[in-house]
Design a protein around this motif. Structure first.
Motif, mmCIF file in Angstrom:
data_model
loop_
_atom_site.group_PDB
_atom_site.id
_atom_site.type_symbol
_atom_site.label_atom_id
_atom_site.label_comp_id
_atom_site.label_asym_id
_atom_site.label_seq_id
_atom_site.Cartn_x
_atom_site.Cartn_y
_atom_site.Cartn_z
ATOM 1 N N ARG A 1 5.618 -0.744 -13.358
ATOM 2 C CA ARG A 1 4.743 0.435 -13.268
ATOM 3 C C ARG A 1 4.197 0.847 -14.625
ATOM 4 O O ARG A 1 3.820 1.999 -14.835
ATOM 5 N N MET B 1 3.660 7.096 -13.206
ATOM 6 C CA MET B 1 2.418 6.516 -12.730
ATOM 7 C C MET B 1 1.496 6.173 -13.894
ATOM 8 O O MET B 1 0.596 6.918 -14.232
ATOM 9 N N GLU C 1 -5.139 7.546 -3.218
ATOM 10 C CA GLU C 1 -4.415 7.608 -4.492
ATOM 11 C C GLU C 1 -3.068 8.286 -4.325
ATOM 12 O O GLU C 1 -2.071 7.858 -4.881
ATOM 13 N N LYS D 1 0.637 6.598 -4.862
ATOM 14 C CA LYS D 1 1.719 7.150 -5.667
ATOM 15 C C LYS D 1 2.988 7.299 -4.839
ATOM 16 O O LYS D 1 4.083 7.002 -5.298
ATOM 17 N N GLN D 2 2.800 7.776 -3.629
ATOM 18 C CA GLN D 2 3.974 7.991 -2.781
ATOM 19 C C GLN D 2 4.649 6.668 -2.425
ATOM 20 O O GLN D 2 5.882 6.560 -2.455
ATOM 21 N N GLY E 1 6.313 5.271 -5.444
ATOM 22 C CA GLY E 1 7.497 6.087 -5.711
ATOM 23 C C GLY E 1 8.617 5.752 -4.736
ATOM 24 O O GLY E 1 9.789 5.631 -5.131
#
Lengths: 171, 268
Positions: free
Chosen positions: A23, A79, A93, A97-98, A101
């Motif tokens: 990441r 991120m 987006e 991210k989710q 994550g």
């Protein structure tokens, strides 16, 4: 296809894999660099006639495991990914991210099969070889990982996404 | 009843390999309709597949963003270095593979190891000594003769292209061996990288269909030169010499061939 062009494609794939694993763009290139250094050192052990890609990914896999052991915890780079190629809309987006994550919350054994298959460059069998596990083990880790990811994302993200989608719907 | 292990409540979906194949688009077409009918009746499976695909798309998108990263000179250098090492490995594997070992096990050069940069291989079993640059040609000759997996990079029809390529690789003008003048036909040619040095190898057939292999390799300034010498190893006849800035080797199984005539055609 020549060795040079094959290798060039594989290095691009390694960079993609490393970016999702770490990441972080700098950490990703560091991981690829370390992988290539090890591959150069091990070049004499490569069985010519076998597929180069799983061999390189296996080296990266082992390098990453060693790195994780050294670091004990995964990078908290968060991120730092470059912008996605296709930025469809705001909720994409957020979802990205989710999902990334959530991916970080999975055990390494489940996370890597999911990422390798998402690269869409290897069959199940090739990806299993890259991780040095039997195909059956790989498939069950992939399935369990995907289900775990689904549950995490559904649990965490349902509320936020619903709000965004309602906004886009004109509410 | 919910399971208490880490598989969670949808363990059956997680272990459904057909569903996984379907989600990844790798399910056999003949099974697709049946599976689609099944998931049409099973909302849980339908949702799972949809989300697996969606998450896969997002992760794929994240991975592809690596393609927009700036180029990395260190990585490019390492990539070139690895390509070079793997190419060397490939050549060595071809030259020292089981087929070649069987054929050339008794060859003095192999016993001495021409990769060791010795100028003249030490004789073993009282056999003749030969300079190191004979080794690659003998191996290539034997490999081709015994039908191993090695393939020429250029066919006989591509000799002009091959000569241009060889000249570029070896940074000097490489002339055709011109064995056609003696009735031979060119079958193929290749450039091998031996310890970082290019070796141009040509394969010819005699009118009697015997193989003749010719090689040219750079003659380094610090290396000794050789006058024309003829020899015989394992039923193969060979000639080697140094002229100007190249070492030449000819190997053939043709008992009738005049090595002197062949050498004269290769390098008048």
């Amino acid at each position: 296809m020549s060795l040079k062009s094959d290798l060039h494609r594989h290095v691009a794939s390694l960079r993609r894999y490393a970016l999702v694993l770490t990441r972080d763009a700098v950490a990703a290139d560091d991981l690829v660099q370390e992988t290539l250094v090890k591959a150069i050192a091990k070049a004499d052990t490569f069985h010519t006639g076998t597929d180069l890609r799983p061999w390189l990914f296996r080296i990266m896999h082992n390098t990453h495991i060693s790195e994780l052991r050294r670091a004990r915890t995964r990078s908290d780079a968060g991120m730092d990914l470059p912008d996605p190629i296709a930025r469809e809309c705001q909720h994409t987006e957020l979802e990205l991210k989710q999902v990334l994550g959530a991916l970080d919350q999975l055990p390494e054994a489940q996370r890597k099969p999911i990422i390798l298959i998402a690269l869409r460059e290897m069959s199940y069998a090739e990806a299993a070889r890259a991780l040095d596990v039997p195909l059956g083990t790989f498939m069950s880790r992939l399935g369990r990982g995907r289900e775990a990811l689904r549950k995490i994302v559904q649990g965490v993200g349902a509320g936020k996404l619903a709000v965004l989608k309602r906004k886009e719907g004109g509410e | 009843m919910k399971q208490s292990d880490d598989r969670g409540e949808h363990a059956d979906l997680a272990l459904d390999m057909e569903l996984m194949d379907y989600a990844d688009g790798t399910l056999a077409p003949e099974k697709r309709a049946e599976l689609e009918a099944r998931i049409a009746r099973d909302p849980e499976a339908r949702e799972a597949v949809a989300l697996w695909r969606h998450h896969d798309n997002l992760i794929h998108q994240a991975a592809r963003s690596a393609d927009t990263l700036p180029s990395n000179l260190k990585l490019e250098k390492l990539e070139r270095e690895l390509a070079r090492k793997l190419a060397q490995r490939r050549v060595r594997a071809a030259l020292f593979g089981p087929g070649v070992r069987r054929v050339a096990a008794s060859v003095v050069l192999f016993a001495a190891g021409w990769g060791a940069h010795s100028f003249v291989a030490a004789p073993v079993d009282g056999g003749p000594a030969h300079p190191y640059f004979v080794g690659p040609t003998l191996a290539g000759h034997s490999y081709y003769l015994f039908g191993a997996a090695q393939r020429s990079d250029f066919t006989g029809d591509e000799i002009e292209v091959a000569l241009d390529w060889m000249s570029e690789q070896m940074q000097r003008k490489i002339e055709s061996p011109k064995l056609e003048m003696l009735g031979y036909r060119v079958e193929g040619s290749r450039v091998s990288l031996i310890d970082g040095q290019p070796v141009a190898i040509f394969y010819y057939r005699s009118p009697q269909d015997e193989l003749v292999t010719v090689s040219m390799s750079p003659h380094g300034q610090s290396q000794p030169g050789y006058a024309l010498q003829e020899s015989e190893i394992d039923g193969s006849r060979m000639a080697y010499w140094t002229s100007d800035d190249l070492h030449y080797v000819i190997i053939t199984n043709d008992a009738e061939a005049s090595l002197t005539s062949l050498a004269a055609a290769v390098r008048p």
